[in-house]
Design a protein around this motif. Structure first.
Motif, mmCIF file in Angstrom:
data_model
loop_
_atom_site.group_PDB
_atom_site.id
_atom_site.type_symbol
_atom_site.label_atom_id
_atom_site.label_comp_id
_atom_site.label_asym_id
_atom_site.label_seq_id
_atom_site.Cartn_x
_atom_site.Cartn_y
_atom_site.Cartn_z
ATOM 1 N N GLN A 113 -19.106 8.068 -9.536
ATOM 2 C CA GLN A 113 -18.027 7.618 -10.415
ATOM 3 C C GLN A 113 -16.674 7.896 -9.784
ATOM 4 O OE1 GLN A 113 -17.186 9.869 -13.951
ATOM 5 N NE2 GLN A 113 -15.163 8.947 -13.879
ATOM 6 N N GLY A 114 -16.522 9.089 -9.189
ATOM 7 C CA GLY A 114 -15.261 9.431 -8.544
ATOM 8 C C GLY A 114 -14.919 8.497 -7.399
ATOM 9 N N ALA A 115 -15.942 8.118 -6.631
ATOM 10 C CA ALA A 115 -15.720 7.198 -5.511
ATOM 11 C C ALA A 115 -15.298 5.824 -6.012
ATOM 12 C CB ALA A 115 -16.986 7.099 -4.667
ATOM 13 N N GLN A 116 -15.909 5.364 -7.084
ATOM 14 C CA GLN A 116 -15.539 4.061 -7.637
ATOM 15 C C GLN A 116 -14.126 4.088 -8.218
ATOM 16 O OE1 GLN A 116 -18.893 1.805 -9.722
ATOM 17 N NE2 GLN A 116 -19.720 3.868 -9.676
ATOM 18 N N SER A 117 -13.774 5.168 -8.907
ATOM 19 C CA SER A 117 -12.426 5.290 -9.456
ATOM 20 C C SER A 117 -11.397 5.310 -8.338
ATOM 21 C CB SER A 117 -12.323 6.558 -10.306
ATOM 22 O OG SER A 117 -13.180 6.491 -11.418
ATOM 23 N N ALA A 118 -11.703 6.045 -7.251
ATOM 24 C CA ALA A 118 -10.785 6.103 -6.116
ATOM 25 C C ALA A 118 -10.589 4.719 -5.514
ATOM 26 C CB ALA A 118 -11.325 7.076 -5.061
ATOM 27 N N ALA A 119 -11.680 4.000 -5.297
ATOM 28 C CA ALA A 119 -11.586 2.673 -4.685
ATOM 29 C C ALA A 119 -10.760 1.723 -5.549
ATOM 30 C CB ALA A 119 -12.985 2.105 -4.463
ATOM 31 N N ALA A 120 -10.961 1.753 -6.871
ATOM 32 C CA ALA A 120 -10.207 0.870 -7.768
ATOM 33 C C ALA A 120 -8.714 1.190 -7.717
ATOM 34 C CB ALA A 120 -10.736 0.997 -9.195
ATOM 35 N N ASN A 121 -8.369 2.471 -7.767
ATOM 36 C CA ASN A 121 -6.955 2.852 -7.746
ATOM 37 C C ASN A 121 -6.311 2.592 -6.389
ATOM 38 O OD1 ASN A 121 -6.063 4.296 -10.415
ATOM 39 N ND2 ASN A 121 -8.153 4.959 -10.052
ATOM 40 N N TYR A 122 -7.069 2.762 -5.313
ATOM 41 C CA TYR A 122 -6.517 2.486 -3.989
ATOM 42 C C TYR A 122 -6.291 0.987 -3.804
ATOM 43 C CZ TYR A 122 -7.730 7.344 -2.895
ATOM 44 O OH TYR A 122 -7.821 8.713 -2.891
ATOM 45 N N ALA A 123 -7.152 0.163 -4.380
ATOM 46 C CA ALA A 123 -6.942 -1.283 -4.319
ATOM 47 C C ALA A 123 -5.641 -1.664 -5.014
ATOM 48 C CB ALA A 123 -8.117 -2.020 -4.960
ATOM 49 N N VAL A 124 -5.351 -1.012 -6.145
ATOM 50 C CA VAL A 124 -4.103 -1.276 -6.875
ATOM 51 C C VAL A 124 -2.900 -0.903 -6.019
ATOM 52 C CG1 VAL A 124 -2.716 -0.585 -8.868
ATOM 53 C CG2 VAL A 124 -5.159 -1.028 -9.148
ATOM 54 N N ALA A 125 -2.959 0.259 -5.372
ATOM 55 C CA ALA A 125 -1.833 0.712 -4.549
ATOM 56 C C ALA A 125 -1.621 -0.195 -3.343
ATOM 57 C CB ALA A 125 -2.074 2.150 -4.091
ATOM 58 N N LEU A 126 -2.720 -0.566 -2.682
ATOM 59 C CA LEU A 126 -2.616 -1.389 -1.475
ATOM 60 C C LEU A 126 -2.265 -2.844 -1.790
ATOM 61 C CD1 LEU A 126 -5.667 0.066 0.478
ATOM 62 C CD2 LEU A 126 -3.242 0.357 1.051
#
Length: 281
Positions: A113-126
């Protein structure tokens, strides 16, 4: 014609007019029941049957209600997703992060879950408009990538976000929009999927839609939507998930709707009025 002993009407039945040429008449016992006491047991039996049927129905209703009540608790437990492959977009209800750094979520759990949350938020930032200005782009890259990956990427990204590229988007060499215009770049994750997961590494795909373009009078690059899948190779680094590599591909894209496009002013106002989210699995 009168009723005989057997309750039948004449015509050669026992007790009818042809039995010895005699006709017998049964007088009612109670005076109010024209069928006499011989019919009462049948009426009494029907009442008992009705009571029995009603009782069975009541018991069935009670049993169904009890089963549903018991099943409700079990169903509520089943709402927690146990298989991310079967229910990839179902929320877990777990708080995604413990903090933020420069507006980017940090402190993800060392779990799927943490990895998926990180990926989603990093996509928003990038995918934000901050990537079109050198200083904010470098800060974002340092925040979401491992130090090694960030050092490798900055030079190539600076070349990619060249003055010529920015000019095609309607921006100046520093990434600023003309006066009276609003440059829009926003990523909206739709769902995430874990493709690989290990002790210190994960591979997560983020399906997202995005907004990009220039809103304002005379814009030659109006704001449009896009659909992409962004896949991140993540590594556990410095107590958090960080990107080591990433790639994108187009789609899957749904059929476009029939909602009329909004005007430039309305789009600009919406982007300013509606803030983004911290995304969680």
């Amino acid at each position: 014609m009168s009723l005989g002993d057997g309750g039948g009407y004449g015509g050669g039945e026992p007790g009818g007019p042809d039995a010895g040429g005699q006709t017998r008449t049964r007088l009612p016992d109670g005076g109010s029941d024209p069928y006499g006491s011989g019919r009462r047991p049948r009426a009494g039996l029907s009442s008992r049957n009705l009571i029995t049927v009603v009782g069975v129905v009541v018991l069935l209703i009670a049993a169904i209600a009890f089963a549903n009540r018991g099943g409700g608790g079990q169903g509520a437990a089943d709402d927690t997703p146990k298989d991310t492959d079967a229910r990839p977009t179902a929320p877990t209800g777990t708080k995604p992060v413990t903090g933020k750094n420069d507006g980017i979520a940090t402190g993800f759990a060392k779990t799927e879950q943490g990895a998926q949350s990180a990926a989603a938020n990093y996509a928003v930032a990038l995918g934000s408009d901050g990537m079109f200005k050198a200083d904010s782009r470098h800060a974002i890259v340092d925040q979401v990538y491992t130090p090694q990956a960030a050092a490798r990427l900055k030079g190539s990204q600076d070349k990619a976000y060249s003055a010529e590229f920015l000019r095609k988007l309607g921006l100046d060499a520093a990434g600023n929009a003309p006066k009276g215009m609003t440059f829009i770049s926003r990523t909206i994750p739709v769902g995430t999927k874990v493709e690989q997961f290990g002790d210190d590494k994960a591979k997560v795909a983020v399906w997202y839609t995005g907004l990009i373009g220039m809103a304002g009078p005379g814009s030659t690059d109006p704001v449009r939507t896009d659909w992409q899948t962004w896949t991140f190779d993540l590594s556990w680094s410095g107590g958090d998930w960080k990107i080591t590599n990433d790639s994108q591909k187009s789609g899957p894209a749904p059929v476009a709707g029939d909602i009329p496009a909004a005007g430039a002013g309305e789009i600009s106002k919406a982007v300013k009025d509606y803030g983004g989210f911290t995304y969680a699995r």
